[in-house]
Design a protein around this motif. Structure first.
Motif, PDB file in Angstrom:
ATOM      1  N   LEU A  56       0.893  -1.271   0.213  1.00  0.00           N
ATOM      2  CA  LEU A  56      -0.023   0.165  -0.159  1.00  0.00           C
ATOM      3  C   LEU A  56       0.857   1.415  -0.065  1.00  0.00           C
ATOM      4  CD1 LEU A  56      -2.534  -1.183   2.640  1.00  0.00           C
ATOM      5  CD2 LEU A  56      -2.837  -0.992   0.135  1.00  0.00           C
ATOM      6  N   ASN A  57       2.155   1.121   0.086  1.00  0.00           N
ATOM      7  CA  ASN A  57       2.947   2.277   0.061  1.00  0.00           C
ATOM      8  C   ASN A  57       3.017   3.219  -0.962  1.00  0.00           C
ATOM      9  OD1 ASN A  57       4.979   3.905   1.921  1.00  0.00           O
ATOM     10  ND2 ASN A  57       6.420   3.097   0.569  1.00  0.00           N
ATOM     11  N   LEU A  58       3.203   2.520  -2.043  1.00  0.00           N
ATOM     12  CA  LEU A  58       3.157   3.518  -3.447  1.00  0.00           C
ATOM     13  C   LEU A  58       1.701   3.817  -3.641  1.00  0.00           C
ATOM     14  CD1 LEU A  58       5.218   4.240  -5.544  1.00  0.00           C
ATOM     15  CD2 LEU A  58       4.454   2.477  -6.812  1.00  0.00           C
ATOM     16  N   SER A  59       0.534   3.180  -3.673  1.00  0.00           N
ATOM     17  CA  SER A  59      -0.590   3.617  -3.708  1.00  0.00           C
ATOM     18  C   SER A  59      -1.034   4.542  -2.860  1.00  0.00           C
ATOM     19  CB  SER A  59      -1.563   2.591  -3.930  1.00  0.00           C
ATOM     20  OG  SER A  59      -1.785   1.913  -2.769  1.00  0.00           O
ATOM     21  N   GLY A  60      -0.715   4.361  -1.600  1.00  0.00           N
ATOM     22  CA  GLY A  60      -0.993   5.511  -0.504  1.00  0.00           C
ATOM     23  C   GLY A  60      -0.626   6.847  -0.877  1.00  0.00           C
ATOM     24  N   ASP A  61       0.913   6.809  -1.388  1.00  0.00           N
ATOM     25  CA  ASP A  61       1.518   8.081  -1.654  1.00  0.00           C
ATOM     26  C   ASP A  61       0.612   8.776  -2.653  1.00  0.00           C
ATOM     27  OD1 ASP A  61       4.060   9.779  -1.685  1.00  0.00           O
ATOM     28  OD2 ASP A  61       4.083   9.146  -3.821  1.00  0.00           O
ATOM     29  N   ARG A  62       0.196   8.032  -3.701  1.00  0.00           N
ATOM     30  CA  ARG A  62      -0.296   8.634  -4.980  1.00  0.00           C
ATOM     31  C   ARG A  62      -1.832   8.972  -4.556  1.00  0.00           C
ATOM     32  NH1 ARG A  62       1.564   3.912  -9.345  1.00  0.00           N
ATOM     33  NH2 ARG A  62       3.636   4.829  -9.710  1.00  0.00           N
ATOM     34  N   GLU A  63      -2.580   8.487  -3.837  1.00  0.00           N
ATOM     35  CA  GLU A  63      -3.834   8.652  -3.573  1.00  0.00           C
ATOM     36  C   GLU A  63      -3.831   9.646  -2.537  1.00  0.00           C
ATOM     37  OE1 GLU A  63      -7.962   6.497  -1.595  1.00  0.00           O
ATOM     38  OE2 GLU A  63      -6.326   5.277  -2.393  1.00  0.00           O
ATOM     39  N   GLY A  64      -3.115   9.616  -1.207  1.00  0.00           N
ATOM     40  CA  GLY A  64      -3.262  10.511  -0.265  1.00  0.00           C
ATOM     41  C   GLY A  64      -4.453  10.415   0.245  1.00  0.00           C
ATOM     42  N   CYS A  65      -4.653  11.529   1.417  1.00  0.00           N
ATOM     43  CA  CYS A  65      -5.742  11.534   2.179  1.00  0.00           C
ATOM     44  C   CYS A  65      -6.650  12.607   1.595  1.00  0.00           C
ATOM     45  CB  CYS A  65      -5.399  11.855   3.750  1.00  0.00           C
ATOM     46  SG  CYS A  65      -4.275  10.791   4.607  1.00  0.00           S
ATOM     47  N   THR A  66      -8.226  12.297   1.889  1.00  0.00           N
ATOM     48  CA  THR A  66      -9.026  13.344   1.575  1.00  0.00           C
ATOM     49  C   THR A  66      -9.894  14.107   2.587  1.00  0.00           C
ATOM     50  OG1 THR A  66     -10.644  11.790   0.935  1.00  0.00           O
ATOM     51  CG2 THR A  66      -9.159  12.432  -1.030  1.00  0.00           C
ATOM     52  N   ARG A  67     -10.273  15.251   2.645  1.00  0.00           N
ATOM     53  CA  ARG A  67     -11.224  15.651   3.758  1.00  0.00           C
ATOM     54  C   ARG A  67     -12.506  16.318   3.009  1.00  0.00           C
ATOM     55  NH1 ARG A  67     -12.302  21.023   4.709  1.00  0.00           N
ATOM     56  NH2 ARG A  67     -13.040  21.556   6.847  1.00  0.00           N
ATOM     57  N   SER A  68     -13.553  15.717   3.615  1.00  0.00           N
ATOM     58  CA  SER A  68     -15.068  16.227   3.189  1.00  0.00           C
ATOM     59  C   SER A  68     -15.136  17.792   3.464  1.00  0.00           C
ATOM     60  CB  SER A  68     -16.026  15.447   3.614  1.00  0.00           C
ATOM     61  OG  SER A  68     -16.291  15.475   5.078  1.00  0.00           O
ATOM     62  N   ASP A  69     -16.121  18.366   3.043  1.00  0.00           N
ATOM     63  CA  ASP A  69     -16.730  19.734   3.480  1.00  0.00           C
ATOM     64  C   ASP A  69     -16.849  19.814   5.052  1.00  0.00           C
ATOM     65  OD1 ASP A  69     -16.527  20.508   1.018  1.00  0.00           O
ATOM     66  OD2 ASP A  69     -18.497  20.338   0.420  1.00  0.00           O
ATOM     67  N   SER A  70     -17.239  18.706   5.686  1.00  0.00           N
ATOM     68  CA  SER A  70     -17.584  18.716   7.049  1.00  0.00           C
ATOM     69  C   SER A  70     -16.456  18.431   7.838  1.00  0.00           C
ATOM     70  CB  SER A  70     -18.544  17.465   7.535  1.00  0.00           C
ATOM     71  OG  SER A  70     -17.896  16.437   6.959  1.00  0.00           O
ATOM     72  N   GLY A  71     -15.431  18.401   7.352  1.00  0.00           N
ATOM     73  CA  GLY A  71     -13.925  18.078   8.113  1.00  0.00           C
ATOM     74  C   GLY A  71     -13.730  16.668   8.274  1.00  0.00           C
ATOM     75  N   ALA A  72     -14.318  15.827   8.041  1.00  0.00           N
ATOM     76  CA  ALA A  72     -14.120  14.332   8.069  1.00  0.00           C
ATOM     77  C   ALA A  72     -13.116  14.031   6.929  1.00  0.00           C
ATOM     78  CB  ALA A  72     -15.284  13.437   7.788  1.00  0.00           C
ATOM     79  N   VAL A  73     -11.912  13.328   7.544  1.00  0.00           N
ATOM     80  CA  VAL A  73     -10.759  12.740   6.562  1.00  0.00           C
ATOM     81  C   VAL A  73     -11.035  11.258   6.498  1.00  0.00           C
ATOM     82  CG1 VAL A  73      -8.177  12.748   6.761  1.00  0.00           C
ATOM     83  CG2 VAL A  73      -9.504  14.601   7.509  1.00  0.00           C
ATOM     84  N   SER A  74     -10.619  10.953   5.047  1.00  0.00           N
ATOM     85  CA  SER A  74     -10.521   9.311   4.859  1.00  0.00           C
ATOM     86  C   SER A  74      -9.056   9.290   4.349  1.00  0.00           C
ATOM     87  CB  SER A  74     -11.321   9.294   3.556  1.00  0.00           C
ATOM     88  OG  SER A  74     -12.794   9.428   3.830  1.00  0.00           O
ATOM     89  N   VAL A  75      -8.552   8.093   4.888  1.00  0.00           N
ATOM     90  CA  VAL A  75      -7.101   7.719   4.493  1.00  0.00           C
ATOM     91  C   VAL A  75      -7.339   6.750   2.910  1.00  0.00           C
ATOM     92  CG1 VAL A  75      -6.603   7.486   6.806  1.00  0.00           C
ATOM     93  CG2 VAL A  75      -7.487   5.508   5.675  1.00  0.00           C
ATOM     94  N   PRO A  76      -5.875   6.736   2.531  1.00  0.00           N
ATOM     95  CA  PRO A  76      -5.909   5.997   1.286  1.00  0.00           C
ATOM     96  C   PRO A  76      -6.726   4.714   1.225  1.00  0.00           C
ATOM     97  CG  PRO A  76      -3.897   6.935   1.581  1.00  0.00           C
ATOM     98  CD  PRO A  76      -4.809   7.010   2.957  1.00  0.00           C
ATOM     99  N   THR A  77      -7.179   4.025   0.234  1.00  0.00           N
ATOM    100  CA  THR A  77      -7.604   2.864  -0.014  1.00  0.00           C
ATOM    101  C   THR A  77      -6.700   1.764   0.351  1.00  0.00           C
ATOM    102  OG1 THR A  77      -8.804   3.652  -1.976  1.00  0.00           O
ATOM    103  CG2 THR A  77      -8.433   1.283  -1.655  1.00  0.00           C
ATOM    104  N   GLY A  78      -7.555   0.781   1.338  1.00  0.00           N
ATOM    105  CA  GLY A  78      -6.481  -0.473   2.019  1.00  0.00           C
ATOM    106  C   GLY A  78      -5.903   0.122   3.287  1.00  0.00           C
ATOM    107  N   PHE A  79      -5.817   1.210   3.557  1.00  0.00           N
ATOM    108  CA  PHE A  79      -5.195   1.488   4.866  1.00  0.00           C
ATOM    109  C   PHE A  79      -5.860   1.022   6.031  1.00  0.00           C
ATOM    110  CE2 PHE A  79      -1.673   5.073   4.486  1.00  0.00           C
ATOM    111  CZ  PHE A  79      -1.210   4.577   3.388  1.00  0.00           C
TER     112      PHE A  79
END
Length: 595
Positions: A56-79
Motif C-alpha cells: 500500500l505504500n506506493l498507492s497510498g502516496d499517490r492517492e493521499g488523504c481526502t477531507r470532506s466539507d464537514s471536516g471528516a478525513v478519509s485515508v487511502p484505500t486499503g489503509f
C-alpha cells in the motif's frame, strides 16, 4: 516496482549475539524474550510489513488523504484494513504493561520490529506510532482513572492518539503558544486555539482520537513555565465508557506536503473543546517530553527504515542494470554490458548505505535497550546510568539517523540514474518521505543544540564521561586481540577526536556561546560516527569469535562491511573536529543585511 524484505536475520543477530539481551532476563518482560520468541515475533512482523503494509505504500502516496466539507478525513484505500491487521496482531501494545491489555515485552523488541513497519509504509505506520507515544505519556503522567479510561482502547487500536504542540506562530519556541484552557466547575477545562502540523490528527480508522494538547490555563505565567497538558478526545466519553457526541475539535484542512501523503497531517481547530488536565498544572512540557522523546527515537528509526528500503532497491537495481564494462575487464562477456554493481563508484554508494544501516541498526537497538533498563531495572544505579545514556543519545540518534537517512535515499536514487527520478520505480517517494524526519519532533539543528547546550553538561557531564569510559574500556580490553586491531585502532582515534572536541567546547563555548552553536551539528555527527563505530567494533568482535559455520558467510560479510566503515566513513571524525575547532568567527562574520 519497489521491493522490500525485512532484515530479520540481522535483527536477531544483533539482539542475541551483539547485545546479548538474554543477560537482562531479570528485567520485567525480558524473561519471555527468548531467542525462539524473538524469532517468532520478528518473522510475524516481517510478514505483516511485507504482505500487508508494503503493497500500500506506493498507492497510498499517490492517492493521499481526502477531507470532506464537514471536516471528516478519509485515508487511502486499503489503509483501514491494514491498520486493523496491525491492531489485531497486538503490535500497538507490544511493550505496554499487561494490565492495560499489552504484552509487556521489551521496548527494544518493539523498536526492532518497528523498523520493518516504517520501511514498508512510513505514512501508515505513523498512525499507530503516534498512538504508542500518547500511551507512553499517559502511562507515566496520567492518573489511575485516566489510564483506566484511555489505555485499554488505545492499546487495542480502537482509539488512536496524537500530540498537539505546534501553532501557526509557534514551532520550537513553545513559550509563545496561545491555545487557552479555561477551568470549569466540574474540574474539566475548555480548550480553544489552533494547532498545525498534527500527524494523524483526523482519520476514519478508529472510533475516537485522543489528542494530547499543550495549552495555557487562564492566568498562567507567560513562557514555558505556564504550559499545561490536556487530554482532549475527538468524541466525548460517557461515564460507562461509551462514546458520546463530538467534542469541539475539528479538522480545518489537511496540509499539502512534500511526502508522507498517506498520513493525514492536519490543522486542528479547538473551539471550547472539553479536556482534562494530565500531569499537573504548568507541568505540560515535562509530561509532553515523555511523548516527544519516544517520538524522537521513533523518528530516528524512520531514518534507518527509509535508508534500508532505499538501499535494498538500489542494490537490486544495480544487480540487474547493464551499463558499460568493469574497469578491470568484462565480467559478463556474453552480454553487451556488465551490471553496474561492478563499478567501484556504485559499490561506494551501496557500501556507504549498507555500513550505515547495519551499524545504525545496532546503535538504535542499543539505545532502545537503555530505555528498557532505565524504566525496568530495580537497580537504582543501573537505571540511572541507562537513563543518562538515553537522554544523551536521543538527540544524536534522531539527528544523525534522519540526516543520513535522507542522504542515503538520495544516494540510492542516484544509482537508478534517470529511472530514479520518475515515479514508476518508487525512489522519489523515499526521498520525499525521508525529508520530513529531519524536521518534525524538533528540527535537527535543535537536536544538535540540545546535545551541546544541555546534554553534555547535564549532571556534571556524567553521561558523556560514561560513554567515553565504556568505549575506551572496550578498546583497552581488546588491545591485544590481533584480529580486532584494525577496528579498535580506528575507533580509538575517532574517540580521541570526540574527546578533543568536547574539551574544546568546554574551553571555548562558555565565554562565547556562538562557538557552541556553530559547531553543534558537526559535534552531533561526530558523536554519531563514534557510536556507530563502537557498534561496528562490537559486531566485529562477535564475528571473529563466533565459530558457527552456518553463519560463516554472514559473519565474513560483517567483517568486510566493518572494515569499509572504519576505513572510509569513520575518518570523517577528523573533518568534523577541524570544523568545530575553527570556531564561529567565519560563520558569524557577515552582517545580517549582507545575506
Amino acid at each position: 516496482m519497489p521491493v522490500y524484505k525485512a532484515p530479520v536475520s540481522d535483527t536477531l543477530f544483533l539482539l542475541n549475539d551483539v547485545l546479548d539481551i538474554s543477560r537482562y532476563g531479570n528485567l520485567p518482560g525480558f524473561a519471555d524474550a527468548t531467542p525462539d520468541m524473538l524469532e517468532a515475533i520478528a518473522v510475524e512482523a516481517a510478514k505483516l510489513a511485507e504482505d500487508a503494509l508494503f503493497p500500500l505504500n506506493l498507492s497510498g502516496d499517490r492517492e493521499g488523504c481526502t477531507r470532506s466539507d464537514s471536516g471528516a478525513v478519509s485515508v487511502p484505500t486499503g489503509f483501514k484494513q491494514a491498520f486493523d491487521l496491525y491492531c489485531q496482531g497486538g503490535w500497538i501494545g507490544l511493550p505496554v504493561p499487561e494490565e492495560f491489555g499489552g504484552q509487556g515485552l521489551p521496548y527494544t523488541l518493539h523498536t526492532a520490529v518497528g523498523e520493518y513497519f516504517s520501511s514498508a509504509n512510513m505514512a501508515l505506520t505513523m498512525y499507530p506510532g503516534l498512538t504508542q507515544g500518547a500511551i507512553a505519556a499517559i502511562l507515566e503522567h496520567g492518573s489511575e482513572a485516566q489510564k483506566a479510561q484511555y489505555l485499554p482502547n488505545m492499546v487495542q487500536g480502537l482509539w488512536t492518539g496524537t500530540m498537539n504542540l505546534t501553532e501557526p506562530h509557534c514551532g520550537t519556541d513553545l513559550g509563545l503558544l496561545r491555545t487557552r484552557a479555561t477551568p470549569q466547575p466540574d474540574g474539566s477545562y475548555r480548550i480553544s486555539g489552533q494547532k498545525i502540523f498534527i500527524s494523524a490528527g483526523e482519520h476514519n480508522m478508529a472510533d475516537n482520537i485522543i489528542h494530547l494538547v499543550l495549552a495555557r490555563i487562564d492566568g498562567a505565567p507567560e513562557g514555558t513555565k505556564g504550559i499545561s497538558l490536556f487530554i482532549v478526545p475527538k468524541r466525548l466519553i460517557h461515564a460507562d465508557g461509551t462514546l458520546g457526541e463530538a467534542n469541539g475539535v475539528t479538522c480545518g484542512s489537511i496540509e499539502e506536503k512534500m511526502g508522507i501523503h498517506g498520513n493525514a497531517t492536519c490543522v486542528l481547530n479547538y473551539d471550547e473543546a472539553v479536556g482534562t488536565l494530565i500531569g499537573g498544572e504548568h507541568q505540560g512540557l515535562k509530561a509532553m517530553f515523555v511523548m516527544m522523546n519516544e517520538a524522537r527515537l521513533g523518528v530516528g528509526l524512520q531514518g534507518l527504515a527509509v535508508s534500508e528500503i532505499a538501499y535494498q532497491n538500489a542494490a537490486s537495481y544495480a544487480q540487474d542494470r547493464l551499463q558499460g564494462r568493469a574497469l578491470s575487464g568484462a565480467k559478463e562477456p556474453d552480454k553487451k554490458a556488465d551490471p553496474i554493481i561492478v563499478h567501484p563508484d556504485v559499490r561506494r554508494v551501496l557500501m556507504t548505505i549498507r555500513a550505515f544501516n547495519e551499524g545504525g541498526r545496532a546503535f538504535t537497538l542499543w539505545t532502545a535497550l537503555q530505555s528498557d533498563i532505565a524504566h525496568r531495572s530495580e537497580d537504582a544505579a543501573q537505571a540511572q546510568t541507562a537513563a543518562d545514556l538515553l537522554g544523551l543519545m536521543t538527540p544524536i540518534l534522531k539527528g544523525v539517523m534522519t540526516d543520513k537517512g535522507f542522504d542515503h535515499a538520495v544516494m540510492a536514487q542516484q544509482v537508478f540514474g534517470g529511472h530514479g527520478y520518475i515515479e514508476e520505480y518508487g525512489m522519489s517517494q523515499y526521498v520525499r518521505d525521508a525529508r520530513i524526519a529531519m524536521i518534525y519532533e524538533g528540527a535537527n539543528g535543535i537536536q544538535a543544540l540540545d546535545l551541546v547546550g544541555r546534554k553534555l553538561g547535564a549532571n556534571g557531564g556524567r553521561a558523556v564521561m560514561a560513554v567515553f569510559k565504556e568505549i575506551g574500556d572496550f578498546c583497552e580490553e581488546n588491545r591485544n586481540h590481533e584480529a580486532l586491531t584494525p577496528y579498535t585502532k580506528a575507533l580509538k582515534k575517532a574517540l580521541g577526536d570526540l574527546q578533543a572536541s568536547t574539551m574544546w567546547f568546554m574551553g571555548n563555548a562558555m565565554a562565547k556561546p556562538d562557538n557552541a552553536g556553530a559547531g553543534s551539528t558537526d559535534y552531533m555527527h561526530l558523536f554519531g560516527l563514534v557510536m556507530i563505530g563502537y557498534m561496528w567494533a562490537k559486531i566485529a568482535k562477535v564475528a571473529v569469535e563466533k565459530t558457527d559455520t552456518d553463519d560463516s558467510v554472514m559473519l565474513a560479510n560483517k567483517l568486510k562491511t566493518a572494515t569499509f566503515f572504519m576505513e572510509r566513513l569513520l575518518p570523517e571524525t577528523a573533518l568534523r573536529r577541524a570544523r568545530i575547532e575553527a570556531g564561529a568567527d567565519s560563520t558569524m562574520a557577515l552582517a545580517a543585511e549582507a545575506f
